[in-house]
Design a protein around this motif. Structure first.
Motif, PDB file in Angstrom:
ATOM      1  N   ARG A 123       0.837  -1.202   0.000  1.00 38.86           N
ATOM      2  CA  ARG A 123       0.000   0.000   0.000  1.00 38.86           C
ATOM      3  C   ARG A 123       0.875   1.257   0.000  1.00 38.86           C
ATOM      4  O   ARG A 123       0.598   2.222  -0.709  1.00 38.86           O
ATOM      5  CB  ARG A 123      -0.914  -0.016   1.245  1.00 38.86           C
ATOM      6  N   MET A 129     -12.718   6.312   1.521  1.00 32.98           N
ATOM      7  CA  MET A 129     -12.059   5.017   1.764  1.00 32.98           C
ATOM      8  C   MET A 129     -12.572   4.385   3.060  1.00 32.98           C
ATOM      9  O   MET A 129     -12.837   3.179   3.106  1.00 32.98           O
ATOM     10  CB  MET A 129     -10.530   5.199   1.838  1.00 32.98           C
ATOM     11  N   GLN A 162       4.504  10.464   1.561  1.00 28.43           N
ATOM     12  CA  GLN A 162       4.324  11.402   0.435  1.00 28.43           C
ATOM     13  C   GLN A 162       5.022  12.723   0.732  1.00 28.43           C
ATOM     14  O   GLN A 162       5.672  13.294  -0.133  1.00 28.43           O
ATOM     15  CB  GLN A 162       2.838  11.661   0.180  1.00 28.43           C
ATOM     16  N   LYS A 170       0.270  13.135  -8.139  1.00 31.05           N
ATOM     17  CA  LYS A 170      -0.330  14.395  -7.666  1.00 31.05           C
ATOM     18  C   LYS A 170       0.663  15.541  -7.797  1.00 31.05           C
ATOM     19  O   LYS A 170       0.297  16.645  -8.183  1.00 31.05           O
ATOM     20  CB  LYS A 170      -0.742  14.258  -6.198  1.00 31.05           C
ATOM     21  N   ARG A 194     -11.216  12.059   0.188  1.00 26.92           N
ATOM     22  CA  ARG A 194     -10.772  10.720  -0.256  1.00 26.92           C
ATOM     23  C   ARG A 194     -10.659   9.773   0.952  1.00 26.92           C
ATOM     24  O   ARG A 194     -11.079   8.625   0.888  1.00 26.92           O
ATOM     25  CB  ARG A 194      -9.424  10.873  -0.973  1.00 26.92           C
ATOM     26  N   GLU A 195     -10.134  10.290   2.051  1.00 27.82           N
ATOM     27  CA  GLU A 195      -9.992   9.445   3.241  1.00 27.82           C
ATOM     28  C   GLU A 195     -11.361   9.006   3.773  1.00 27.82           C
ATOM     29  O   GLU A 195     -11.553   7.853   4.148  1.00 27.82           O
ATOM     30  CB  GLU A 195      -9.185  10.175   4.329  1.00 27.82           C
ATOM     31  N   ASP A 249      -5.983  14.531   1.745  1.00 28.58           N
ATOM     32  CA  ASP A 249      -7.255  14.632   1.055  1.00 28.58           C
ATOM     33  C   ASP A 249      -8.342  14.020   1.950  1.00 28.58           C
ATOM     34  O   ASP A 249      -8.616  12.813   1.895  1.00 28.58           O
ATOM     35  CB  ASP A 249      -7.145  13.875  -0.286  1.00 28.58           C
TER      36      ASP A 249
END
Ligand SMILES: O=C(O)C(=O)C[C@]1(C(=O)O)C=C[C@@H](O)C=C1
Length: 155
Positions: A27, A55, A87, A38, A51-52, A48
């Motif tokens: 992952r 998910m 990231q 990005k 998005r989290e 984000d």
């Protein structure tokens, strides 16, 4: 519970730990790749929340226990946080000013004066460059004092 039974269960737990480890790192690789995409697209922040949330909703829908949703969410939020750190680490490595990109000091040699070597240096010069003669006069005065570098301001 017999010792043999306990040993067998622990062996299985060790195995599952290794499987989780492999998946978590798989992952992490994907998260890093996502961050790079990005970055190329010019998205300045990796975090984000939408998005989290999406998910987490999907994960909750598939949670068949025995863990409560709240426990699962807590665990996954930690995983997301760790991914985000990866990231951000990649992002700062990509910055030219980052020590992660170039750990050693940048030393610039100007006319024999080394800037960035840890020593203090002085640069003098007029706030406003008005004429060749003015700058020549200031340069001579600076040289007389033993300094080698001049700067000049503009509009
Ligand atoms: O899906 C993305 O856009 C990602 O960057 C991946 C990821 C993740 O860890 O899953 C990383 C950070 C964001 O806050 C949300 C998602």
């Amino acid at each position: 519970m017999s010792n043999e039974q306990l040993d067998q269960l622990r062996e299985k737990l060790d195995q599952v730990n290794l499987e989780i480890l492999e998946l978590i790192n798989k992952r992490a690789e994907l998260v890093k790749e996502t961050g790079q995409v990005k970055e190329k697209q010019g998205a300045n922040r990796s975090y984000d929340p939408v998005r989290e949330r999406d998910m987490l909703n999907l994960i909750k829908q598939h949670n068949n226990g025995p863990f409560e949703d709240s426990t699962i969410i807590h665990l996954f939020k930690e995983i997301f946080k760790a991914g985000l750190e990866l990231q951000e680490d990649d992002h700062s490595k990509a910055l030219l000013v980052s020590r992660k990109k170039k750990p050693e000091d940048t030393v610039i040699d100007i006319n024999g004066v080394k800037f960035g070597d840890g020593n203090q240096h002085f640069i003098f010069g007029p706030c406003s460059v008005e004429s060749y003669e003015q700058v020549a006069e200031v340069a001579a005065a600076i040289k007389k004092e033993g300094f080698k570098v001049i700067r000049g301001g503009g509009i």
